[in-house]
Design a protein around this motif. Structure first.
Motif, PDB file in Angstrom:
ATOM      1  N   GLY A  57       4.020   1.397   2.857  1.00 38.44           N
ATOM      2  CA  GLY A  57       3.266   2.171   3.901  1.00 38.44           C
ATOM      3  C   GLY A  57       2.607   1.002   4.696  1.00 38.44           C
ATOM      4  N   GLU A  58       2.182   1.299   6.041  1.00 38.05           N
ATOM      5  CA  GLU A  58       1.481   0.344   6.836  1.00 38.05           C
ATOM      6  C   GLU A  58      -0.146   0.817   6.997  1.00 38.05           C
ATOM      7  OE1 GLU A  58      -0.303  -2.099   9.149  1.00 38.05           O
ATOM      8  OE2 GLU A  58       1.927  -2.440   8.402  1.00 38.05           O
ATOM      9  N   PRO A  59      -0.718   0.056   6.168  1.00 36.28           N
ATOM     10  CA  PRO A  59      -2.247   0.650   6.163  1.00 36.28           C
ATOM     11  C   PRO A  59      -3.170   0.718   7.480  1.00 36.28           C
ATOM     12  CG  PRO A  59      -1.917  -1.697   5.384  1.00 36.28           C
ATOM     13  CD  PRO A  59      -0.747  -1.062   5.478  1.00 36.28           C
ATOM     14  N   THR A  60      -2.687  -0.048   8.394  1.00 35.89           N
ATOM     15  CA  THR A  60      -3.397   0.211   9.821  1.00 35.89           C
ATOM     16  C   THR A  60      -2.960   1.233  10.657  1.00 35.89           C
ATOM     17  OG1 THR A  60      -1.732  -1.306  10.893  1.00 35.89           O
ATOM     18  CG2 THR A  60      -3.524  -2.494   9.930  1.00 35.89           C
ATOM     19  N   ASN A  70      -8.342  -6.818   1.108  1.00 32.04           N
ATOM     20  CA  ASN A  70      -7.189  -7.580   1.523  1.00 32.04           C
ATOM     21  C   ASN A  70      -6.254  -6.333   2.556  1.00 32.04           C
ATOM     22  OD1 ASN A  70      -7.294 -10.571   0.169  1.00 32.04           O
ATOM     23  ND2 ASN A  70      -8.277  -8.652  -1.034  1.00 32.04           N
ATOM     24  N   ILE A  71      -5.624  -6.854   3.372  1.00 26.45           N
ATOM     25  CA  ILE A  71      -4.860  -6.029   4.207  1.00 26.45           C
ATOM     26  C   ILE A  71      -3.450  -6.859   4.231  1.00 26.45           C
ATOM     27  CG2 ILE A  71      -4.241  -4.865   6.414  1.00 26.45           C
ATOM     28  CD1 ILE A  71      -6.596  -3.626   4.725  1.00 26.45           C
ATOM     29  N   THR A  72      -2.349  -6.082   4.143  1.00 21.92           N
ATOM     30  CA  THR A  72      -1.225  -6.512   4.272  1.00 21.92           C
ATOM     31  C   THR A  72      -0.464  -5.780   5.483  1.00 21.92           C
ATOM     32  OG1 THR A  72      -0.685  -7.561   2.149  1.00 21.92           O
ATOM     33  CG2 THR A  72       1.199  -7.149   3.555  1.00 21.92           C
ATOM     34  N   THR A  73       0.071  -6.323   6.621  1.00 26.63           N
ATOM     35  CA  THR A  73       0.501  -5.453   7.749  1.00 26.63           C
ATOM     36  C   THR A  73       1.928  -5.993   8.336  1.00 26.63           C
ATOM     37  OG1 THR A  73      -0.151  -4.762   9.972  1.00 26.63           O
ATOM     38  CG2 THR A  73      -1.196  -6.763   9.090  1.00 26.63           C
ATOM     39  N   ASN A  74       2.331  -5.156   9.238  1.00 24.46           N
ATOM     40  CA  ASN A  74       3.517  -5.801   9.837  1.00 24.46           C
ATOM     41  C   ASN A  74       2.983  -6.414  11.197  1.00 24.46           C
ATOM     42  OD1 ASN A  74       3.187  -3.431  11.691  1.00 24.46           O
ATOM     43  ND2 ASN A  74       4.509  -2.067  10.357  1.00 24.46           N
ATOM     44  N   GLY A  75       1.770  -6.069  11.651  1.00 32.39           N
ATOM     45  CA  GLY A  75       1.224  -6.798  12.664  1.00 32.39           C
ATOM     46  C   GLY A  75       1.259  -5.965  14.051  1.00 32.39           C
ATOM     47  N   THR A  76       2.260  -4.661  14.145  1.00 39.07           N
ATOM     48  CA  THR A  76       2.181  -4.124  15.478  1.00 39.07           C
ATOM     49  C   THR A  76       1.218  -3.427  15.633  1.00 39.07           C
ATOM     50  OG1 THR A  76       3.092  -2.222  13.968  1.00 39.07           O
ATOM     51  CG2 THR A  76       4.827  -3.741  14.759  1.00 39.07           C
ATOM     52  N   THR A  82      -1.824   4.919   2.292  1.00 39.54           N
ATOM     53  CA  THR A  82      -0.643   5.714   2.742  1.00 39.54           C
ATOM     54  C   THR A  82       0.586   4.928   2.483  1.00 39.54           C
ATOM     55  OG1 THR A  82       0.205   6.555   5.107  1.00 39.54           O
ATOM     56  CG2 THR A  82      -0.721   4.415   4.980  1.00 39.54           C
ATOM     57  N   ASN A  83       1.666   5.891   2.346  1.00 33.39           N
ATOM     58  CA  ASN A  83       3.075   5.178   1.749  1.00 33.39           C
ATOM     59  C   ASN A  83       3.844   5.689   3.016  1.00 33.39           C
ATOM     60  OD1 ASN A  83       3.782   7.849   2.060  1.00 33.39           O
ATOM     61  ND2 ASN A  83       4.165   8.070  -0.253  1.00 33.39           N
ATOM     62  N   HIS A  94      -3.142   4.147   9.148  1.00 35.74           N
ATOM     63  CA  HIS A  94      -4.062   5.423   8.493  1.00 35.74           C
ATOM     64  C   HIS A  94      -4.822   6.047   9.646  1.00 35.74           C
ATOM     65  CE1 HIS A  94      -6.664   7.545   6.016  1.00 35.74           C
ATOM     66  NE2 HIS A  94      -5.805   7.285   4.852  1.00 35.74           N
ATOM     67  N   PRO A  95      -5.005   7.060   9.648  1.00 36.76           N
ATOM     68  CA  PRO A  95      -5.762   7.797  11.096  1.00 36.76           C
ATOM     69  C   PRO A  95      -7.124   7.604  10.811  1.00 36.76           C
ATOM     70  CG  PRO A  95      -4.852   9.509   9.399  1.00 36.76           C
ATOM     71  CD  PRO A  95      -3.911   8.249   9.210  1.00 36.76           C
ATOM     72  N   GLU A  96      -7.674   7.437   9.555  1.00 32.27           N
ATOM     73  CA  GLU A  96      -9.013   7.121   9.193  1.00 32.27           C
ATOM     74  C   GLU A  96      -9.309   5.618   8.629  1.00 32.27           C
ATOM     75  OE1 GLU A  96     -11.195  11.041   7.691  1.00 32.27           O
ATOM     76  OE2 GLU A  96      -9.405  10.534   6.495  1.00 32.27           O
ATOM     77  N   PHE A  97      -8.336   4.901   9.167  1.00 33.87           N
ATOM     78  CA  PHE A  97      -8.492   3.457   8.644  1.00 33.87           C
ATOM     79  C   PHE A  97     -10.013   2.772   8.964  1.00 33.87           C
ATOM     80  CE2 PHE A  97      -7.783  -1.036   9.676  1.00 33.87           C
ATOM     81  CZ  PHE A  97      -7.120  -1.609   8.396  1.00 33.87           C
ATOM     82  N   GLU A  98     -10.722   3.086   9.976  1.00 37.80           N
ATOM     83  CA  GLU A  98     -11.924   2.414  10.222  1.00 37.80           C
ATOM     84  C   GLU A  98     -13.033   2.970   9.177  1.00 37.80           C
ATOM     85  OE1 GLU A  98     -15.265   1.593  13.763  1.00 37.80           O
ATOM     86  OE2 GLU A  98     -13.579   2.835  14.295  1.00 37.80           O
ATOM     87  N   LYS A  99     -12.775   4.468   8.804  1.00 40.31           N
ATOM     88  CA  LYS A  99     -13.662   4.832   8.137  1.00 40.31           C
ATOM     89  C   LYS A  99     -13.652   4.449   6.430  1.00 40.31           C
ATOM     90  CE  LYS A  99     -15.214   9.759   6.803  1.00 40.31           C
ATOM     91  NZ  LYS A  99     -15.350  10.993   6.863  1.00 40.31           N
ATOM     92  N   ILE A 100     -12.267   4.135   6.194  1.00 41.95           N
ATOM     93  CA  ILE A 100     -12.000   3.655   5.001  1.00 41.95           C
ATOM     94  C   ILE A 100     -12.377   2.214   4.707  1.00 41.95           C
ATOM     95  CG2 ILE A 100      -9.913   2.727   3.724  1.00 41.95           C
ATOM     96  CD1 ILE A 100      -8.364   5.438   4.270  1.00 41.95           C
ATOM     97  N   LEU A 101     -12.358   1.344   5.936  1.00 40.17           N
ATOM     98  CA  LEU A 101     -13.180  -0.060   5.750  1.00 40.17           C
ATOM     99  C   LEU A 101     -14.480   0.101   5.700  1.00 40.17           C
ATOM    100  CD1 LEU A 101     -10.976  -2.039   8.471  1.00 40.17           C
ATOM    101  CD2 LEU A 101     -10.616  -2.090   5.902  1.00 40.17           C
ATOM    102  N   LYS A 102     -15.311   1.095   6.049  1.00 39.30           N
ATOM    103  CA  LYS A 102     -16.547   1.241   6.031  1.00 39.30           C
ATOM    104  C   LYS A 102     -17.228   1.714   4.605  1.00 39.30           C
ATOM    105  CE  LYS A 102     -17.584   2.141  11.056  1.00 39.30           C
ATOM    106  NZ  LYS A 102     -17.981   3.283  11.865  1.00 39.30           N
ATOM    107  N   ILE A 103     -16.260   2.379   3.905  1.00 43.75           N
ATOM    108  CA  ILE A 103     -16.343   2.887   2.771  1.00 43.75           C
ATOM    109  C   ILE A 103     -16.259   1.566   1.779  1.00 43.75           C
ATOM    110  CG2 ILE A 103     -15.455   4.255   0.655  1.00 43.75           C
ATOM    111  CD1 ILE A 103     -14.626   6.357   2.744  1.00 43.75           C
ATOM    112  N   CYS A 104     -15.232   0.785   2.144  1.00 39.76           N
ATOM    113  CA  CYS A 104     -14.992  -0.500   1.199  1.00 39.76           C
ATOM    114  C   CYS A 104     -16.333  -1.355   1.442  1.00 39.76           C
ATOM    115  CB  CYS A 104     -13.988  -1.318   1.744  1.00 39.76           C
ATOM    116  SG  CYS A 104     -12.485  -0.567   1.151  1.00 39.76           S
TER     117      CYS A 104
END
Length: 305
Positions: free
Chosen positions: A57-60, A80-86, A12-13, A62-72
Protein backbone atom coordinates in the motif's frame (compact mmCIF):
# COMPACT_ATOMS: atom_id res chain seq x y z
CA UNK A 1 12.02 -7.21 26.82
CA UNK A 2 13.02 -7.76 23.21
CA UNK A 3 13.43 -4.65 21.06
CA UNK A 4 13.33 -4.88 17.27
CA UNK A 5 15.37 -2.70 14.94
CA UNK A 6 12.37 -2.44 12.63
CA UNK A 7 8.66 -2.74 13.27
CA UNK A 8 6.48 -2.46 10.17
CA UNK A 9 2.93 -1.21 10.69
CA UNK A 10 0.84 -1.36 7.53
CA UNK A 11 -1.59 1.54 7.87
CA UNK A 12 -3.20 0.63 4.54
CA UNK A 13 -2.72 -2.08 1.93
CA UNK A 14 -4.38 0.08 -0.73
CA UNK A 15 -2.27 1.89 -3.32
CA UNK A 16 -2.98 4.59 -5.89
CA UNK A 17 -0.59 2.92 -8.36
CA UNK A 18 0.05 -0.58 -9.68
CA UNK A 19 3.83 -0.86 -9.79
CA UNK A 20 5.27 -3.82 -11.67
CA UNK A 21 8.00 -4.32 -9.04
CA UNK A 22 5.50 -4.80 -6.19
CA UNK A 23 3.72 -8.12 -5.63
CA UNK A 24 -0.04 -8.03 -5.86
CA UNK A 25 -1.63 -8.82 -2.51
CA UNK A 26 -4.69 -11.06 -2.50
CA UNK A 27 -5.90 -9.61 0.79
CA UNK A 28 -9.03 -7.43 0.80
CA UNK A 29 -8.26 -3.73 0.72
CA UNK A 30 -8.17 -2.28 4.22
CA UNK A 31 -7.29 0.94 5.99
CA UNK A 32 -6.22 0.80 9.64
CA UNK A 33 -8.19 3.51 11.42
CA UNK A 34 -6.41 6.12 13.51
CA UNK A 35 -8.09 4.62 16.59
CA UNK A 36 -6.78 1.15 15.72
CA UNK A 37 -3.35 2.58 15.01
CA UNK A 38 -3.29 4.32 18.39
CA UNK A 39 -3.91 0.95 20.06
CA UNK A 40 -1.10 -0.64 18.04
CA UNK A 41 1.25 2.24 18.86
CA UNK A 42 0.47 1.84 22.55
CA UNK A 43 1.30 -1.88 22.33
CA UNK A 44 4.64 -1.55 20.50
CA UNK A 45 5.92 1.97 21.17
CA UNK A 46 8.73 0.67 23.39
CA UNK A 47 9.46 -2.43 21.30
CA UNK A 48 11.13 -0.93 18.23
CA UNK A 49 13.98 1.37 17.24
CA UNK A 50 12.40 2.47 13.96
CA UNK A 51 8.80 2.16 12.81
CA UNK A 52 7.93 1.78 9.12
CA UNK A 53 4.36 2.72 8.24
CA UNK A 54 4.04 0.41 5.28
CA UNK A 55 4.24 -3.13 4.07
CA UNK A 56 1.97 -3.06 1.07
CA UNK A 57 0.00 0.00 0.00
CA UNK A 58 0.79 3.72 -0.25
CA UNK A 59 0.91 5.15 3.29
CA UNK A 60 0.54 8.79 2.23
CA UNK A 61 -2.87 7.96 0.70
CA UNK A 62 -4.27 7.13 4.15
CA UNK A 63 -7.26 9.45 4.83
CA UNK A 64 -6.01 10.06 8.40
CA UNK A 65 -2.32 10.22 7.57
CA UNK A 66 -1.67 13.44 9.50
CA UNK A 67 -3.47 12.12 12.57
CA UNK A 68 -1.42 8.92 12.47
CA UNK A 69 1.84 10.88 12.31
CA UNK A 70 0.75 12.94 15.32
CA UNK A 71 0.08 9.71 17.24
CA UNK A 72 3.60 8.57 16.37
CA UNK A 73 5.06 11.86 17.56
CA UNK A 74 3.10 11.70 20.83
CA UNK A 75 4.46 8.17 21.40
CA UNK A 76 8.02 9.25 20.50
CA UNK A 77 8.21 6.73 17.66
CA UNK A 78 10.95 7.14 15.06
CA UNK A 79 8.96 6.97 11.82
CA UNK A 80 10.06 5.91 8.34
CA UNK A 81 7.87 6.28 5.25
CA UNK A 82 8.26 4.52 1.90
CA UNK A 83 6.25 6.18 -0.85
CA UNK A 84 5.81 6.26 -4.61
CA UNK A 85 6.10 10.05 -4.39
CA UNK A 86 2.88 10.91 -6.21
CA UNK A 87 1.35 12.66 -3.18
CA UNK A 88 4.43 14.43 -1.85
CA UNK A 89 3.04 17.82 -2.84
CA UNK A 90 0.06 17.14 -0.54
CA UNK A 91 1.69 15.23 2.34
CA UNK A 92 5.33 16.35 2.31
CA UNK A 93 4.91 19.29 4.69
CA UNK A 94 2.93 17.11 7.10
CA UNK A 95 5.78 14.60 7.28
CA UNK A 96 8.36 17.32 7.90
CA UNK A 97 6.22 19.02 10.55
CA UNK A 98 5.88 15.70 12.40
CA UNK A 99 9.60 14.97 12.34
CA UNK A 100 9.50 11.82 10.19
CA UNK A 101 12.97 10.28 10.41
CA UNK A 102 13.28 9.14 6.79
CA UNK A 103 11.23 9.31 3.60
CA UNK A 104 12.18 6.75 0.94
CA UNK A 105 10.86 7.45 -2.56
CA UNK A 106 10.64 4.68 -5.16
CA UNK A 107 11.80 6.58 -8.25
CA UNK A 108 10.71 3.83 -10.66
CA UNK A 109 7.03 4.24 -9.81
CA UNK A 110 6.61 6.49 -12.87
CA UNK A 111 8.09 4.04 -15.36
CA UNK A 112 6.59 0.98 -13.70
CA UNK A 113 3.06 2.29 -14.28
CA UNK A 114 3.36 3.74 -17.78
CA UNK A 115 1.75 6.87 -16.36
CA UNK A 116 0.26 9.15 -18.97
CA UNK A 117 1.81 12.13 -17.23
CA UNK A 118 4.78 14.43 -17.53
CA UNK A 119 7.80 12.76 -15.93
CA UNK A 120 9.29 16.17 -15.14
CA UNK A 121 6.16 17.04 -13.13
CA UNK A 122 6.44 13.77 -11.19
CA UNK A 123 10.14 14.22 -10.49
CA UNK A 124 9.57 17.89 -9.72
CA UNK A 125 7.35 16.96 -6.77
CA UNK A 126 10.15 14.81 -5.45
CA UNK A 127 12.96 17.35 -5.83
CA UNK A 128 10.75 20.10 -4.35
CA UNK A 129 10.32 17.91 -1.29
CA UNK A 130 14.08 17.23 -1.16
CA UNK A 131 14.80 20.96 -1.12
CA UNK A 132 12.51 21.42 1.87
CA UNK A 133 13.65 18.29 3.68
CA UNK A 134 17.37 19.09 3.50
CA UNK A 135 16.70 22.09 5.75
CA UNK A 136 15.29 19.76 8.43
CA UNK A 137 16.42 16.60 10.23
CA UNK A 138 14.39 14.36 7.89
CA UNK A 139 16.49 12.09 5.66
CA UNK A 140 15.32 11.61 2.08
CA UNK A 141 16.32 8.46 0.18
CA UNK A 142 15.66 8.37 -3.56
CA UNK A 143 15.57 4.70 -4.54
CA UNK A 144 16.73 3.36 -7.89
CA UNK A 145 16.64 -0.33 -8.78
CA UNK A 146 19.55 -0.41 -11.21
CA UNK A 147 21.83 -3.30 -10.31
CA UNK A 148 20.09 -5.86 -12.50
CA UNK A 149 20.85 -7.34 -15.86
CA UNK A 150 18.65 -5.69 -18.48
CA UNK A 151 17.77 -9.08 -19.93
CA UNK A 152 15.96 -9.91 -16.68
CA UNK A 153 14.67 -6.53 -15.52
CA UNK A 154 14.08 -4.01 -18.28
CA UNK A 155 12.24 -1.42 -16.17
CA UNK A 156 15.30 0.79 -15.64
CA UNK A 157 15.44 2.52 -19.02
CA UNK A 158 14.73 5.97 -17.57
CA UNK A 159 17.66 5.90 -15.13
CA UNK A 160 19.72 8.28 -17.26
CA UNK A 161 16.92 10.84 -17.52
CA UNK A 162 16.19 10.60 -13.81
CA UNK A 163 19.84 11.16 -12.89
CA UNK A 164 20.15 14.15 -15.19
CA UNK A 165 16.98 15.66 -13.74
CA UNK A 166 18.31 15.26 -10.19
CA UNK A 167 21.64 16.73 -11.26
CA UNK A 168 20.01 19.87 -12.64
CA UNK A 169 17.17 20.43 -10.18
CA UNK A 170 19.18 19.80 -7.02
CA UNK A 171 22.10 21.80 -8.45
CA UNK A 172 24.64 19.13 -7.55
CA UNK A 173 28.31 20.14 -7.54
CA UNK A 174 29.47 16.77 -8.93
CA UNK A 175 28.68 14.61 -11.93
CA UNK A 176 25.92 12.27 -10.70
CA UNK A 177 25.80 9.88 -13.70
CA UNK A 178 29.57 9.49 -13.42
CA UNK A 179 29.33 8.84 -9.67
CA UNK A 180 26.67 6.18 -10.27
CA UNK A 181 28.80 4.52 -12.97
CA UNK A 182 31.73 4.37 -10.54
CA UNK A 183 29.52 2.88 -7.84
CA UNK A 184 28.29 0.20 -10.23
CA UNK A 185 31.90 -0.71 -11.02
CA UNK A 186 32.69 -0.99 -7.32
CA UNK A 187 29.69 -3.22 -6.87
CA UNK A 188 31.28 -5.86 -9.11
CA UNK A 189 34.01 -6.36 -6.48
CA UNK A 190 31.78 -6.18 -3.43
CA UNK A 191 29.24 -8.35 -1.64
CA UNK A 192 27.10 -5.31 -0.83
CA UNK A 193 23.59 -5.30 -2.23
CA UNK A 194 22.83 -1.66 -1.56
CA UNK A 195 24.77 1.56 -2.08
CA UNK A 196 24.07 5.18 -1.22
CA UNK A 197 25.42 8.36 -2.79
CA UNK A 198 25.02 11.60 -0.86
CA UNK A 199 23.42 14.18 -3.16
CA UNK A 200 23.07 17.08 -0.75
CA UNK A 201 22.43 17.63 2.94
CA UNK A 202 20.19 14.79 4.23
CA UNK A 203 19.37 13.65 0.67
CA UNK A 204 20.76 10.37 -0.67
CA UNK A 205 20.44 8.29 -3.81
CA UNK A 206 19.87 4.66 -2.81
CA UNK A 207 20.70 1.93 -5.31
CA UNK A 208 19.93 -1.73 -4.90
CA UNK A 209 19.28 -4.88 -6.88
CA UNK A 210 15.99 -6.64 -7.37
CA UNK A 211 15.29 -9.88 -5.57
CA UNK A 212 12.61 -12.52 -5.92
CA UNK A 213 9.67 -11.89 -3.60
CA UNK A 214 8.40 -15.01 -1.81
CA UNK A 215 5.40 -16.71 -3.40
CA UNK A 216 3.59 -19.53 -1.63
CA UNK A 217 2.61 -21.00 -5.01
CA UNK A 218 6.15 -21.18 -6.37
CA UNK A 219 7.18 -24.78 -6.98
CA UNK A 220 10.91 -24.25 -6.50
CA UNK A 221 11.71 -24.24 -2.78
CA UNK A 222 14.85 -24.21 -0.66
CA UNK A 223 14.72 -24.72 3.09
CA UNK A 224 18.33 -23.58 3.60
CA UNK A 225 18.77 -19.91 4.38
CA UNK A 226 18.66 -17.11 6.92
CA UNK A 227 16.32 -14.21 7.64
CA UNK A 228 16.17 -11.44 10.23
CA UNK A 229 12.43 -11.90 10.60
CA UNK A 230 11.51 -12.04 14.31
CA UNK A 231 15.16 -11.37 15.11
CA UNK A 232 15.52 -7.75 13.98
CA UNK A 233 12.07 -7.09 12.55
CA UNK A 234 8.39 -7.93 12.78
CA UNK A 235 5.37 -6.67 10.83
CA UNK A 236 1.75 -5.82 11.60
CA UNK A 237 -0.77 -5.89 8.75
CA UNK A 238 -3.63 -3.44 8.31
CA UNK A 239 -6.11 -5.91 9.87
CA UNK A 240 -3.91 -6.39 12.94
CA UNK A 241 -2.35 -9.70 11.92
CA UNK A 242 1.26 -10.03 13.05
CA UNK A 243 3.69 -11.67 10.58
CA UNK A 244 7.44 -12.34 10.83
CA UNK A 245 8.68 -9.91 8.18
CA UNK A 246 7.85 -7.19 5.67
CA UNK A 247 7.81 -9.60 2.70
CA UNK A 248 4.76 -11.58 3.81
CA UNK A 249 2.53 -9.53 1.52
CA UNK A 250 -0.45 -11.90 1.71
CA UNK A 251 -0.28 -12.70 5.42
CA UNK A 252 0.59 -16.37 4.93
CA UNK A 253 2.43 -16.65 8.25
CA UNK A 254 0.02 -15.11 10.76
CA UNK A 255 1.37 -15.41 14.30
CA UNK A 256 -1.60 -13.75 15.99
CA UNK A 257 -3.63 -10.56 15.91
CA UNK A 258 -2.58 -7.52 17.90
CA UNK A 259 -6.13 -6.18 18.06
CA UNK A 260 -7.17 -9.01 20.36
CA UNK A 261 -3.93 -10.56 21.66
CA UNK A 262 -0.97 -9.43 23.75
CA UNK A 263 2.07 -8.61 21.60
CA UNK A 264 4.43 -10.65 23.80
CA UNK A 265 2.15 -13.67 23.65
CA UNK A 266 2.20 -13.45 19.86
CA UNK A 267 5.97 -13.23 19.39
CA UNK A 268 6.58 -15.96 21.97
CA UNK A 269 4.06 -18.32 20.42
CA UNK A 270 4.89 -21.77 19.09
CA UNK A 271 4.92 -20.77 15.42
CA UNK A 272 7.07 -17.70 16.03
CA UNK A 273 9.63 -19.66 18.06
CA UNK A 274 9.80 -22.37 15.38
CA UNK A 275 10.60 -19.75 12.73
CA UNK A 276 13.20 -18.03 14.93
CA UNK A 277 14.94 -21.26 15.96
CA UNK A 278 14.88 -22.57 12.41
CA UNK A 279 16.72 -19.55 11.05
CA UNK A 280 19.23 -19.78 13.92
CA UNK A 281 20.19 -23.10 12.34
CA UNK A 282 19.93 -21.84 8.76
CA UNK A 283 16.64 -23.63 8.17
CA UNK A 284 13.46 -22.11 6.75
CA UNK A 285 10.58 -24.00 8.36
CA UNK A 286 7.79 -22.07 6.65
CA UNK A 287 6.86 -22.90 3.03
CA UNK A 288 6.66 -19.19 2.14
CA UNK A 289 10.18 -18.55 3.44
CA UNK A 290 11.45 -21.43 1.33
CA UNK A 291 10.54 -19.45 -1.82
CA UNK A 292 12.13 -16.14 -0.76
CA UNK A 293 14.94 -14.76 -2.90
CA UNK A 294 15.96 -12.26 -0.22
CA UNK A 295 16.55 -15.09 2.26
CA UNK A 296 18.98 -16.75 -0.14
CA UNK A 297 21.21 -13.66 -0.04
CA UNK A 298 22.15 -14.50 3.56
CA UNK A 299 23.16 -18.12 2.91
CA UNK A 300 26.90 -17.48 3.23
CA UNK A 301 26.63 -15.73 6.60
CA UNK A 302 27.54 -17.69 9.76
CA UNK A 303 24.82 -19.06 12.00
CA UNK A 304 23.40 -16.67 14.57
CA UNK A 305 22.79 -17.81 18.13
Amino acid sequence: MKKYRKIYIEITNKCNLNCSFCPKTKRPGRVMSAEEFAAVANAVRDRGVNYYLHLMGEPTSHPEFEKILKICRENKMSVNITTNGTLLDKTGDTMLENNVRMVSVSMHSFEANSLNKDMAAYLGKITDFCKKARKTDTITELRLWNFDRESIYDKNRLNGQILCFLQENLKLDFDLPQAVAKTLEEKENSNQRKFNIKLTENVFLGMAEHFMWPDINRKEKNDCGFCYGLRNQVAILANGDVVPCCLDSDGNMVLGNIFNQNFDDIIKGQRALAIYNGFSNRKAVEPLCQTCGYMQMHLKKPAVK
